[in-house]
Design a protein around this motif. Structure first.
Motif, PDB file in Angstrom:
ATOM      1  N   UNK A 190      -7.134  -8.939 -45.357  1.00 40.72           N
ATOM      2  CA  UNK A 190      -7.220  -8.877 -46.989  1.00 40.72           C
ATOM      3  C   UNK A 190      -5.567  -9.339 -47.529  1.00 40.72           C
ATOM      4  N   UNK A 191      -4.482  -8.720 -46.924  1.00 43.59           N
ATOM      5  CA  UNK A 191      -3.208  -8.798 -47.390  1.00 43.59           C
ATOM      6  C   UNK A 191      -2.816 -10.426 -46.931  1.00 43.59           C
ATOM      7  N   UNK A 192      -3.122 -10.899 -45.793  1.00 48.42           N
ATOM      8  CA  UNK A 192      -2.943 -12.180 -45.253  1.00 48.42           C
ATOM      9  C   UNK A 192      -3.703 -13.326 -46.138  1.00 48.42           C
ATOM     10  N   UNK A 193      -4.785 -13.090 -46.514  1.00 46.99           N
ATOM     11  CA  UNK A 193      -5.539 -13.884 -47.389  1.00 46.99           C
ATOM     12  C   UNK A 193      -4.891 -13.944 -48.717  1.00 46.99           C
ATOM     13  N   UNK A 194      -4.078 -13.027 -49.111  1.00 52.05           N
ATOM     14  CA  UNK A 194      -3.603 -12.935 -50.512  1.00 52.05           C
ATOM     15  C   UNK A 194      -2.269 -13.582 -50.153  1.00 52.05           C
ATOM     16  N   UNK A 195      -1.655 -13.758 -49.320  1.00 48.22           N
ATOM     17  CA  UNK A 195      -0.392 -14.407 -48.968  1.00 48.22           C
ATOM     18  C   UNK A 195      -0.633 -15.799 -49.051  1.00 48.22           C
ATOM     19  N   UNK A 199     -10.115 -21.548 -46.577  1.00 45.83           N
ATOM     20  CA  UNK A 199      -9.010 -21.809 -45.597  1.00 45.83           C
ATOM     21  C   UNK A 199      -8.431 -20.731 -45.085  1.00 45.83           C
ATOM     22  N   UNK A 200      -8.111 -19.858 -45.988  1.00 48.93           N
ATOM     23  CA  UNK A 200      -7.168 -18.330 -45.920  1.00 48.93           C
ATOM     24  C   UNK A 200      -8.026 -17.517 -45.045  1.00 48.93           C
ATOM     25  N   UNK A 201      -9.293 -17.369 -45.289  1.00 47.02           N
ATOM     26  CA  UNK A 201     -10.017 -16.616 -44.598  1.00 47.02           C
ATOM     27  C   UNK A 201     -10.241 -17.055 -43.108  1.00 47.02           C
ATOM     28  N   UNK A 202     -10.544 -18.232 -42.919  1.00 44.99           N
ATOM     29  CA  UNK A 202     -10.452 -18.614 -41.737  1.00 44.99           C
ATOM     30  C   UNK A 202      -9.178 -18.711 -40.636  1.00 44.99           C
ATOM     31  N   UNK A 203      -8.041 -18.573 -41.411  1.00 45.64           N
ATOM     32  CA  UNK A 203      -7.034 -18.298 -40.462  1.00 45.64           C
ATOM     33  C   UNK A 203      -6.699 -16.728 -40.362  1.00 45.64           C
ATOM     34  N   UNK A 204      -6.950 -15.910 -41.464  1.00 42.08           N
ATOM     35  CA  UNK A 204      -6.870 -14.545 -41.329  1.00 42.08           C
ATOM     36  C   UNK A 204      -7.715 -13.939 -40.375  1.00 42.08           C
ATOM     37  N   UNK A 246      -0.483 -18.746 -38.447  1.00 43.31           N
ATOM     38  CA  UNK A 246      -1.657 -18.388 -37.933  1.00 43.31           C
ATOM     39  C   UNK A 246      -2.770 -19.418 -37.029  1.00 43.31           C
ATOM     40  N   UNK A 247      -2.203 -20.590 -37.555  1.00 46.03           N
ATOM     41  CA  UNK A 247      -2.818 -21.855 -37.011  1.00 46.03           C
ATOM     42  C   UNK A 247      -2.749 -21.953 -35.463  1.00 46.03           C
ATOM     43  N   UNK A 248      -1.377 -21.507 -35.135  1.00 50.64           N
ATOM     44  CA  UNK A 248      -0.688 -21.683 -33.884  1.00 50.64           C
ATOM     45  C   UNK A 248      -1.596 -20.938 -32.752  1.00 50.64           C
ATOM     46  N   UNK A 249      -1.574 -19.399 -32.882  1.00 49.27           N
ATOM     47  CA  UNK A 249      -2.352 -19.089 -32.042  1.00 49.27           C
ATOM     48  C   UNK A 249      -3.913 -19.190 -31.885  1.00 49.27           C
ATOM     49  N   UNK A 250      -4.454 -19.641 -33.051  1.00 51.35           N
ATOM     50  CA  UNK A 250      -5.736 -20.042 -33.067  1.00 51.35           C
ATOM     51  C   UNK A 250      -5.935 -21.094 -32.220  1.00 51.35           C
ATOM     52  N   UNK A 251      -5.103 -22.185 -32.575  1.00 43.96           N
ATOM     53  CA  UNK A 251      -5.304 -23.438 -31.630  1.00 43.96           C
ATOM     54  C   UNK A 251      -5.031 -23.228 -30.156  1.00 43.96           C
ATOM     55  N   UNK A 252      -4.215 -22.271 -30.087  1.00 48.15           N
ATOM     56  CA  UNK A 252      -3.746 -22.044 -28.510  1.00 48.15           C
ATOM     57  C   UNK A 252      -5.161 -21.160 -28.033  1.00 48.15           C
ATOM     58  N   UNK A 253      -5.507 -20.539 -28.697  1.00 51.17           N
ATOM     59  CA  UNK A 253      -7.014 -19.503 -28.268  1.00 51.17           C
ATOM     60  C   UNK A 253      -7.861 -20.585 -27.929  1.00 51.17           C
ATOM     61  N   UNK A 254      -7.920 -21.711 -28.662  1.00 51.57           N
ATOM     62  CA  UNK A 254      -9.036 -22.557 -28.292  1.00 51.57           C
ATOM     63  C   UNK A 254      -8.826 -23.528 -27.185  1.00 51.57           C
ATOM     64  N   UNK A 295      -3.810 -10.890 -30.965  1.00 49.86           N
ATOM     65  CA  UNK A 295      -2.640 -10.677 -31.847  1.00 49.86           C
ATOM     66  C   UNK A 295      -1.998  -9.349 -31.598  1.00 49.86           C
ATOM     67  N   UNK A 296      -0.811  -9.154 -31.385  1.00 43.74           N
ATOM     68  CA  UNK A 296       0.005  -8.088 -30.863  1.00 43.74           C
ATOM     69  C   UNK A 296      -0.186  -7.279 -32.138  1.00 43.74           C
ATOM     70  N   UNK A 297      -1.184  -6.180 -32.090  1.00 42.60           N
ATOM     71  CA  UNK A 297      -1.358  -5.511 -33.295  1.00 42.60           C
ATOM     72  C   UNK A 297      -0.398  -4.663 -33.890  1.00 42.60           C
ATOM     73  N   UNK A 298       0.197  -3.983 -32.948  1.00 48.61           N
ATOM     74  CA  UNK A 298       1.096  -2.997 -33.609  1.00 48.61           C
ATOM     75  C   UNK A 298       2.502  -3.822 -33.956  1.00 48.61           C
ATOM     76  N   UNK A 299       2.975  -4.725 -33.578  1.00 56.58           N
ATOM     77  CA  UNK A 299       3.939  -5.788 -33.881  1.00 56.58           C
ATOM     78  C   UNK A 299       3.508  -6.311 -35.459  1.00 56.58           C
ATOM     79  N   UNK A 300       2.404  -6.451 -35.633  1.00 52.35           N
ATOM     80  CA  UNK A 300       1.806  -7.078 -37.225  1.00 52.35           C
ATOM     81  C   UNK A 300       1.841  -5.916 -37.974  1.00 52.35           C
ATOM     82  N   UNK A 301       1.349  -4.745 -37.512  1.00 55.93           N
ATOM     83  CA  UNK A 301       1.482  -3.624 -38.384  1.00 55.93           C
ATOM     84  C   UNK A 301       2.852  -3.316 -38.873  1.00 55.93           C
ATOM     85  N   UNK A 302       3.858  -3.520 -38.077  1.00 55.77           N
ATOM     86  CA  UNK A 302       5.240  -3.499 -38.482  1.00 55.77           C
ATOM     87  C   UNK A 302       5.609  -4.502 -39.255  1.00 55.77           C
ATOM     88  N   UNK A 303       5.293  -5.677 -39.449  1.00 53.99           N
ATOM     89  CA  UNK A 303       5.719  -6.716 -40.100  1.00 53.99           C
ATOM     90  C   UNK A 303       5.078  -6.538 -41.497  1.00 53.99           C
TER      91      UNK A 303
END
Length: 378
Positions: free
Chosen positions: A345-350, A331-336, A285-293, A305-313
């Motif tokens: 929510x699920x990403x934060x748990x992971x 930290x988890x909330x910032x990345x998620x 998750x840090x990769x696309x956030x850094x690339x976005x900046x 984010x490729x929303x439907x691909x993340x839906x599948x994942x």
């Protein structure tokens, strides 16, 4: 054999601290690591916190070292460090020995692997785990759909019960010795119906325009799709053959390299939309956030984010322990926050549990047999 039984809690903490300091950056296969007496004294003070004049430190430290030596946990090296009570110049602290693995029971074998029955008792437990996982997968997939190596490995070893042997299941085939009966890699590939999926050569148009490659042309739209790992990138190109889409470029992000390479997008690339798909873990998750900046600095389109691909994942993937340490809630909330709302929510748990979802769970079979994800490329 080293024995830490009957040691006090502080003695056990001291042994742990010594092993950590002595083994930092050292070989993981060495039986012992050397540590100078200066570092030993420092760690002793931090663990036992001796009370000044009430306890003569060198004598107490020597008693402690002799106590640990009696348990076979360390060896004293050198004669005298110049103290009134002679301390060794260094110690050799023995690495913690891994407990012996218990053998696995012989499972009901598929006919193809029935020959393993006579050899099972002679196998190491780690190899028994390999054959158990492969056998179980073959029972459930008698006619497997072709898949790249990493995707097949994830299917076979990606269950929680195999985590202790394969902490990164998608990479199991890259690094693991598969023992005496799976040593022929070509035969193993045939057995598991594995397809070649080599990393692409890096060009501005990664897969576009090559009639010989068999890949889909990537010259029909204005979207740049960036995929973290090359296996999923390959599978996506395969699945898009003959499909109408809006991709101008399909790119392998090469992990963290995308954070810098996004700035290489130029007007001639005709990119108006950038979408990204990667692992769900701290670095993924840090990769696309850094690339976005970086994209914002270069006045490029937002990295979405490729929303439907993340839906599948999130639907298909089974979490596995990550290599990165668990994150705090903040930290988890910032990345998620970069992900679509429904997955935060699920990403934060992971992230807080130190677990991850490997993007290879969204494999060639899913990409070839479903169409919902096509919205990400249109």
């Amino acid at each position: 054999m080293p024995d830490s039984g009957h040691l006090s809690t502080r003695d056990q903490d001291f042994v742990t601290a010594l092993r950590s300091r002595a083994g930092h950056g050292k070989s993981k296969t060495a039986k012992s690591h050397k540590l100078g007496i200066g570092a030993v004294k420092e760690l002793y003070r931090s663990v036992y916190q001796p009370r000044g004049e009430q306890e003569y430190e060198p004598k107490a430290l020597l008693n402690c070292l002799n106590r640990l030596k009696g348990h076979g946990l360390l060896r004293l090296v050198g004669r005298d460090d110049g103290e009134r009570v002679a301390l060794p110049l260094a110690i050799l602290i023995y690495r913690q020995q891994e407990p012996e693995e218990a053998p696995l029971p012989l499972p009901p074998l598929v006919e193809t692997l029935s020959w393993l029955a006579d050899r099972w008792s002679r196998l190491r437990p780690r190899h028994q785990a390999v054959y158990t996982a492969v056998n179980e997968w073959m029972l459930n997939h008698p006619e497997p759909h072709p898949a790249p190596l990493c995707e097949r490995a994830l299917e076979i070893f990606g269950k929680p019960k195999f985590t202790r042997w394969f902490p990164e299941p998608e990479k199991a085939f890259r690094s693991f010795s598969f023992g005496p009966y799976f040593s022929d890699r070509e035969e193993l590939r045939k057995l598991l119906n594995v397809r070649d999926s080599q990393p692409p050569l890096l060009t501005e148009r990664y897969f576009g325009g090559s009639e010989e490659s068999g890949y889909a042309s990537m010259d029909s739209g204005n979207i740049l799709m960036v995929v973290e790992n090359h296996t999923t990138c390959w599978s996506m190109a395969e699945a898009l053959e003959g499909i109408d889409h809006g991709l101008k470029h399909l790119a392998w992000g090469i992990g963290k390299s995308f954070v810098r390479s996004v700035a290489s997008i130029l007007p001639k690339h005709e990119v108006d939309v950038i979408r990204y798909f990667g692992d769900v873990d701290a670095s993924g998750l840090a990769i696309p956030i850094g690339a976005n900046a970086r994209a914002e600095e270069s006045k490029l389109p937002e990295v979405q984010p490729a929303e439907n691909l993340y839906d599948a994942l999130f639907s298909l993937g089974t979490p596995s322990p990550g290599k990165e340490k668990p994150l705090s809630a903040t930290q988890a909330e910032e990345l998620a926050a970069w992900l679509p709302d429904q997955h935060r929510g699920r990403a934060i748990e992971l992230l807080m549990s130190g677990e991850r979802l490997a993007q290879e769970w969204v494999g060639l079979r899913h990409l070839s047999t479903t169409q919902v994800w096509h919205r990400d490329v249109q």
